[in-house]
Design a protein around this motif. Sequence first.
Motif, PDB file in Angstrom:
ATOM      1  N   ALA A 180       0.698  -1.269   0.053  1.00 12.07           N
ATOM      2  CA  ALA A 180      -0.166   0.038   0.216  1.00 12.07           C
ATOM      3  C   ALA A 180       0.810   1.364   0.063  1.00 12.07           C
ATOM      4  O   ALA A 180       0.563   2.148  -0.751  1.00 12.07           O
ATOM      5  N   SER A 181       1.643   1.365   0.828  1.00 11.61           N
ATOM      6  CA  SER A 181       2.398   2.594   1.117  1.00 11.61           C
ATOM      7  C   SER A 181       3.317   3.025  -0.112  1.00 11.61           C
ATOM      8  O   SER A 181       4.061   2.205  -0.558  1.00 11.61           O
ATOM      9  N   PRO A 182       3.612   4.207  -0.707  1.00 12.79           N
ATOM     10  CA  PRO A 182       4.129   4.577  -1.785  1.00 12.79           C
ATOM     11  C   PRO A 182       5.578   4.710  -1.504  1.00 12.79           C
ATOM     12  O   PRO A 182       6.379   4.081  -2.503  1.00 12.79           O
ATOM     13  N   ALA A 183       5.850   5.269  -0.366  1.00 13.39           N
ATOM     14  CA  ALA A 183       7.508   5.095  -0.230  1.00 13.39           C
ATOM     15  C   ALA A 183       7.688   4.429   1.197  1.00 13.39           C
ATOM     16  O   ALA A 183       7.230   4.441   2.068  1.00 13.39           O
ATOM     17  N   LEU A 184       8.975   3.538   1.052  1.00 12.86           N
ATOM     18  CA  LEU A 184       9.462   3.013   2.190  1.00 12.86           C
ATOM     19  C   LEU A 184       9.903   3.976   3.169  1.00 12.86           C
ATOM     20  O   LEU A 184       9.655   4.173   4.252  1.00 12.86           O
ATOM     21  N   LEU A 185      10.747   4.940   2.381  1.00 13.20           N
ATOM     22  CA  LEU A 185      11.658   5.877   3.480  1.00 13.20           C
ATOM     23  C   LEU A 185      11.363   7.210   2.802  1.00 13.20           C
ATOM     24  O   LEU A 185      11.461   7.359   1.356  1.00 13.20           O
ATOM     25  N   ARG A 186      10.919   8.481   3.551  1.00 14.35           N
ATOM     26  CA  ARG A 186      10.879   9.820   2.965  1.00 14.35           C
ATOM     27  C   ARG A 186      11.220  10.524   4.176  1.00 14.35           C
ATOM     28  O   ARG A 186      11.077  10.523   5.134  1.00 14.35           O
ATOM     29  N   LEU A 187      12.024  11.485   3.427  1.00 16.91           N
ATOM     30  CA  LEU A 187      12.513  12.534   4.346  1.00 16.91           C
ATOM     31  C   LEU A 187      12.132  14.008   3.797  1.00 16.91           C
ATOM     32  O   LEU A 187      12.012  14.350   2.509  1.00 16.91           O
ATOM     33  N   ASP A 188      11.488  14.983   4.592  1.00 16.41           N
ATOM     34  CA  ASP A 188      10.837  16.286   4.069  1.00 16.41           C
ATOM     35  C   ASP A 188      11.593  17.193   4.663  1.00 16.41           C
ATOM     36  O   ASP A 188      11.368  17.528   5.959  1.00 16.41           O
ATOM     37  N   ASN A 189      12.474  17.820   3.799  1.00 20.38           N
ATOM     38  CA  ASN A 189      13.150  19.242   4.315  1.00 20.38           C
ATOM     39  C   ASN A 189      13.807  18.962   5.467  1.00 20.38           C
ATOM     40  O   ASN A 189      13.828  19.854   6.568  1.00 20.38           O
ATOM     41  N   VAL A 190      14.607  18.139   5.601  1.00 21.90           N
ATOM     42  CA  VAL A 190      15.570  17.708   6.791  1.00 21.90           C
ATOM     43  C   VAL A 190      16.690  18.441   6.883  1.00 21.90           C
ATOM     44  O   VAL A 190      17.520  18.485   5.978  1.00 21.90           O
ATOM     45  N   SER A 191      16.963  19.247   8.085  1.00 25.62           N
ATOM     46  CA  SER A 191      18.178  19.687   8.285  1.00 25.62           C
ATOM     47  C   SER A 191      18.840  19.240   9.414  1.00 25.62           C
ATOM     48  O   SER A 191      18.039  18.830  10.644  1.00 25.62           O
ATOM     49  N   ARG A 192      20.100  19.153   9.675  1.00 25.03           N
ATOM     50  CA  ARG A 192      20.853  18.866  10.997  1.00 25.03           C
ATOM     51  C   ARG A 192      21.987  19.834  10.945  1.00 25.03           C
ATOM     52  O   ARG A 192      22.754  19.852  10.194  1.00 25.03           O
ATOM     53  N   HIS A 193      21.998  20.755  12.218  1.00 24.87           N
ATOM     54  CA  HIS A 193      23.131  21.737  12.329  1.00 24.87           C
ATOM     55  C   HIS A 193      23.988  21.178  13.547  1.00 24.87           C
ATOM     56  O   HIS A 193      22.957  20.767  14.480  1.00 24.87           O
ATOM     57  N   PHE A 194      25.136  21.430  13.414  1.00 25.60           N
ATOM     58  CA  PHE A 194      26.032  21.206  14.655  1.00 25.60           C
ATOM     59  C   PHE A 194      26.592  22.578  15.140  1.00 25.60           C
ATOM     60  O   PHE A 194      27.560  22.908  14.339  1.00 25.60           O
ATOM     61  N   GLY A 195      25.821  23.286  15.915  1.00 23.49           N
ATOM     62  CA  GLY A 195      26.442  24.593  16.391  1.00 23.49           C
ATOM     63  C   GLY A 195      26.015  25.385  14.848  1.00 23.49           C
ATOM     64  O   GLY A 195      24.999  25.437  14.403  1.00 23.49           O
ATOM     65  N   LYS A 196      27.123  26.030  14.324  1.00 23.71           N
ATOM     66  CA  LYS A 196      26.849  26.775  13.061  1.00 23.71           C
ATOM     67  C   LYS A 196      27.086  25.989  11.786  1.00 23.71           C
ATOM     68  O   LYS A 196      26.840  26.593  10.861  1.00 23.71           O
ATOM     69  N   LEU A 197      27.574  24.818  12.150  1.00 18.31           N
ATOM     70  CA  LEU A 197      27.872  24.009  10.872  1.00 18.31           C
ATOM     71  C   LEU A 197      26.579  23.317  10.425  1.00 18.31           C
ATOM     72  O   LEU A 197      25.902  22.584  11.024  1.00 18.31           O
ATOM     73  N   GLN A 198      26.315  23.476   9.211  1.00 18.04           N
ATOM     74  CA  GLN A 198      24.697  23.145   8.446  1.00 18.04           C
ATOM     75  C   GLN A 198      25.461  21.656   7.969  1.00 18.04           C
ATOM     76  O   GLN A 198      25.906  21.794   6.770  1.00 18.04           O
ATOM     77  N   ALA A 199      25.364  20.628   8.713  1.00 16.32           N
ATOM     78  CA  ALA A 199      25.905  19.333   8.179  1.00 16.32           C
ATOM     79  C   ALA A 199      24.939  18.751   7.084  1.00 16.32           C
ATOM     80  O   ALA A 199      25.204  18.326   6.051  1.00 16.32           O
TER      81      ALA A 199
END
Length: 267
Positions: free
Chosen positions: A17-36
Amino acid sequence: MNDAGAVVARRAPAARASPALLRLDNVSRHFGKLQAVQDVSFAMNEGELRAVIGPNGAGKTTFFNLITGFVPPTSGDIWFDGKNIRDRSVVYRVHKGIVRTFQITEVFPDLSVSENVRVGVETAAGLNGRPWLPRHVRGDVERRVDELLDIVGLANKANRTVGELAHGDQRVVEIALALTMNPRLLLLDEPTAGMGDTETDHMVDLVRRLHDERGLSILFIEHDMSIVFGIAQKITVLDQGRVLAEGSAADISANEQVRAAYLGEAQ
Ligand SMILES: Nc1ncnc2c1ncn2[C@@H]1O[C@H](COP(=O)(O)OP(=O)(O)O)[C@@H](O)[C@H]1O
Ligand SMILES: [Mg+2]
């Protein structure tokens, strides 16, 4: 889990049934000022064999850490099998079938190959720490161990101490350990890192077989372009935490931005 058969059974195929097994929507991860990882959206279907590439520091391992729950996102949502897992633990995600290997080998070096895999099978079945197991359960465990050793091609090295194996074989043991957890999505972080040509060919063949013969959904990070172009159905290029491009081997190898950011660097 009283049914001994079910204890080590393979995971049943998922509903369509489900269209995607995995989906990320606009995911961000910053470490302090660093935008990894910055504003990454990504979707992968069940049964796909996909690769993530990008220069060192592009955010590839962080992307895996976000999917597996080792680091929480600063913003954005992560969906697996139709459920938002962004706040779920690593353990929850492993139970749901998100299983990884690391960039650096993680095995029990003092145990034999089959003992390593047996620890994994018993852990996955919730049998760990029991002083003894009924004979029929022990038989199920041993059968599952043998099956996994066959799948990864290590049956002839079952009694070897893992710490004494060649690096390539140790990484295969790691994959066997990941398989004990009945993954629905297998994440491999640079599975051929540090390998010679023969070991690399063996690993590539294993990844391909897990996908082609067992229908496993696999997402792998890989440096070697010939491997990526040879086996990945779709390639996602990360650069400075962002998705620079996504597409087939032909799309990616012809992409000017990718050539400038990455392929040029490798030449
Ligand atoms: N736990 C962390 N704390 C601080 N910085 C981190 C952490 N993990 C990764 N980074 C930084 O994030 C960036 C992306 O790293 P990483 O995801 O490991 O890249 P890649 O796997 O593509 O080489 C790098 O600059 C790295 O130093
Ligand atoms: Mg990395």
